[in-house]
Design an enzyme around this catalytic site. Structure first.
Site, mmCIF file in Angstrom:
data_model
loop_
_atom_site.group_PDB
_atom_site.id
_atom_site.type_symbol
_atom_site.label_atom_id
_atom_site.label_comp_id
_atom_site.label_asym_id
_atom_site.label_seq_id
_atom_site.Cartn_x
_atom_site.Cartn_y
_atom_site.Cartn_z
ATOM 1 N N GLY A 13 0.619 -1.390 0.005
ATOM 2 C CA GLY A 13 -0.098 -0.235 0.000
ATOM 3 C C GLY A 13 0.831 1.144 0.166
ATOM 4 O O GLY A 13 0.535 2.243 0.588
ATOM 5 N N ALA A 14 1.970 1.028 -0.551
ATOM 6 C CA ALA A 14 2.914 2.454 -0.662
ATOM 7 C C ALA A 14 2.656 3.162 -1.431
ATOM 8 O O ALA A 14 3.368 4.547 -1.570
ATOM 9 C CB ALA A 14 4.480 1.738 -0.887
ATOM 10 N N SER A 37 2.228 -1.510 -4.618
ATOM 11 C CA SER A 37 0.834 -0.995 -4.818
ATOM 12 C C SER A 37 0.129 -1.682 -5.787
ATOM 13 O O SER A 37 0.570 -2.436 -6.375
ATOM 14 C CB SER A 37 1.225 0.435 -5.180
ATOM 15 O OG SER A 37 -0.036 1.179 -5.516
ATOM 16 N N VAL A 64 -2.827 -7.430 -3.215
ATOM 17 C CA VAL A 64 -2.494 -8.245 -2.068
ATOM 18 C C VAL A 64 -3.314 -9.354 -1.679
ATOM 19 O O VAL A 64 -3.212 -10.373 -0.997
ATOM 20 C CB VAL A 64 -1.842 -7.424 -0.919
ATOM 21 C CG1 VAL A 64 -1.029 -6.339 -1.328
ATOM 22 C CG2 VAL A 64 -3.289 -6.478 -0.469
ATOM 23 N N ASN A 90 0.639 -2.786 5.105
ATOM 24 C CA ASN A 90 -0.245 -1.570 5.089
ATOM 25 C C ASN A 90 -1.218 -1.361 4.201
ATOM 26 O O ASN A 90 -2.440 -0.737 4.365
ATOM 27 C CB ASN A 90 0.591 -0.152 4.866
ATOM 28 C CG ASN A 90 -0.154 1.041 4.650
ATOM 29 O OD1 ASN A 90 -0.748 1.604 5.936
ATOM 30 N ND2 ASN A 90 -0.258 1.490 3.505
ATOM 31 N N TYR A 155 -14.746 -3.741 7.767
ATOM 32 C CA TYR A 155 -13.332 -3.025 8.041
ATOM 33 C C TYR A 155 -12.890 -3.295 9.590
ATOM 34 O O TYR A 155 -11.730 -3.715 9.702
ATOM 35 C CB TYR A 155 -13.346 -1.840 7.748
ATOM 36 C CG TYR A 155 -12.198 -0.752 7.933
ATOM 37 C CD1 TYR A 155 -11.349 -0.676 6.916
ATOM 38 C CD2 TYR A 155 -11.914 0.077 9.014
ATOM 39 C CE1 TYR A 155 -10.176 0.106 6.997
ATOM 40 C CE2 TYR A 155 -10.849 0.778 9.229
ATOM 41 C CZ TYR A 155 -9.841 0.809 8.110
ATOM 42 O OH TYR A 155 -8.805 1.372 8.489
ATOM 43 N N ALA A 157 -13.841 -5.757 11.285
ATOM 44 C CA ALA A 157 -13.534 -7.149 11.482
ATOM 45 C C ALA A 157 -12.202 -7.451 11.137
ATOM 46 O O ALA A 157 -11.232 -7.970 11.459
ATOM 47 C CB ALA A 157 -14.439 -8.075 10.824
ATOM 48 N N LYS A 159 -9.542 -5.367 10.818
ATOM 49 C CA LYS A 159 -8.563 -4.779 11.457
ATOM 50 C C LYS A 159 -8.471 -5.462 13.053
ATOM 51 O O LYS A 159 -7.362 -5.632 13.411
ATOM 52 C CB LYS A 159 -8.879 -3.196 11.704
ATOM 53 C CG LYS A 159 -8.642 -2.545 10.460
ATOM 54 C CD LYS A 159 -7.264 -2.647 9.594
ATOM 55 C CE LYS A 159 -7.137 -1.578 8.394
ATOM 56 N NZ LYS A 159 -5.913 -1.778 7.944
#
Length: 248
Positions: A13-14, A37, A64, A90, A155, A157, A159
């Site tokens: 997620g860069a 990314s 990912v 990330n 979201y 759940a 995290k």
């Protein structure tokens, strides 16, 4: 001497926001960075910024949520870079909606990216970190994984799952010299918060004792600490970087 000299870091997620800030912060501290990314354009753009800081950079476009793509990317990274010392999971997405209206597709998309993506990347690099008996894994969770939020059950759940994943993997890998921790950002000034109207922003600020949104660099600074030798005796921890929203 820079904190991350001679280190190879992989940041998913860069391409923008928090991931970009972490990639550049690590590069400024001496690390060479693999910028992952979803799109080649975004990953290459940040890789170019890393190179401008005098560090090596690799750019990969990877979904990912696709374990096969992650495994292939990890193999390429280990071949090209030689090793991985730091992994920052990330990459994340949101597809908000109330439970009764949420589709299976929106649930799956968020869990597959936010949670399964971290699982796939961690699994892909765990063996090499075990062999070198060192490594730092940093998972970017969220305060929403700690407190929940209406309209974000998928979201939250994902995290919360990432937090449990962090603690479990920390226990598995500690004896091999590998530290595994998570960051739990609060409300950060990114593209996501930029679209909120003033009334919504005002309501959110009332929940934050420091009375401001965080910046991407606030998260990057915390990530740098966890990746640095200063955090060598810290593992299995969840560091909330949230302006005081969640106090335990």
């Amino acid at each position: 001497m820079s904190q991350l000299t001679n280190q190879i870091a992989v940041v998913t997620g860069a391409g923008r926001g928090i991931g970009r800030a972490i990639a550049l912060k690590f590069a400024a501290a001496g690390a060479d960075v693999v910028c992952v990314s979803r799109t080649a354009e975004n990953s290459e753009k940040v890789a170019h910024e890393v190179r401008a800081l005098g560090r090596k950079a690799w750019a990969l476009a990877v979904d990912v949520a696709d374990p096969t793509a992650v495994a292939a990317a990890a193999e390429k990274i280990l071949t090209d870079a030689g090793r991985v010392d730091i992994l920052v999971n990330n990459a994340g997405v949101t597809k908000d909606g109330l439970l009764m209206r949420m589709s299976d597709a929106d649930w799956d998309a968020v869990l597959d990216t936010n949670l399964k993506g971290a699982f796939s990347f961690t699994k892909a690099f765990a063996r090499s970190m075990i062999k070198q008996r060192s490594g730092k894994i940093i998972n970017v969770a969220s305060v929403i994984g700690l407190i929940g939020n209406a309209g974000q059950c998928n979201y939250a759940a994902s995290k919360a799952g990432l937090i449990g994943f962090t603690k479990s993997i920390a226990r598995e890998l500690a004896s091999r010299g590998i530290n595994v921790n998570a960051l739990a950002p609060g409300f950060i000034a990114t593209d996501m918060t930029a679209v909120l109207n003033e009334e919504m922003k005002s309501g959110l600020l009332k929940q934050i004792p420091l009375n401001r949104f965080g910046e991407a660099d606030d998260i990057a600074d915390a990530a740098l600490f966890l990746a640095s030798p200063a955090a060598r005796y810290i593992t299995g921890q969840i560091l909330a970087v949230d302006g005081g929203m969640v106090m335990s």
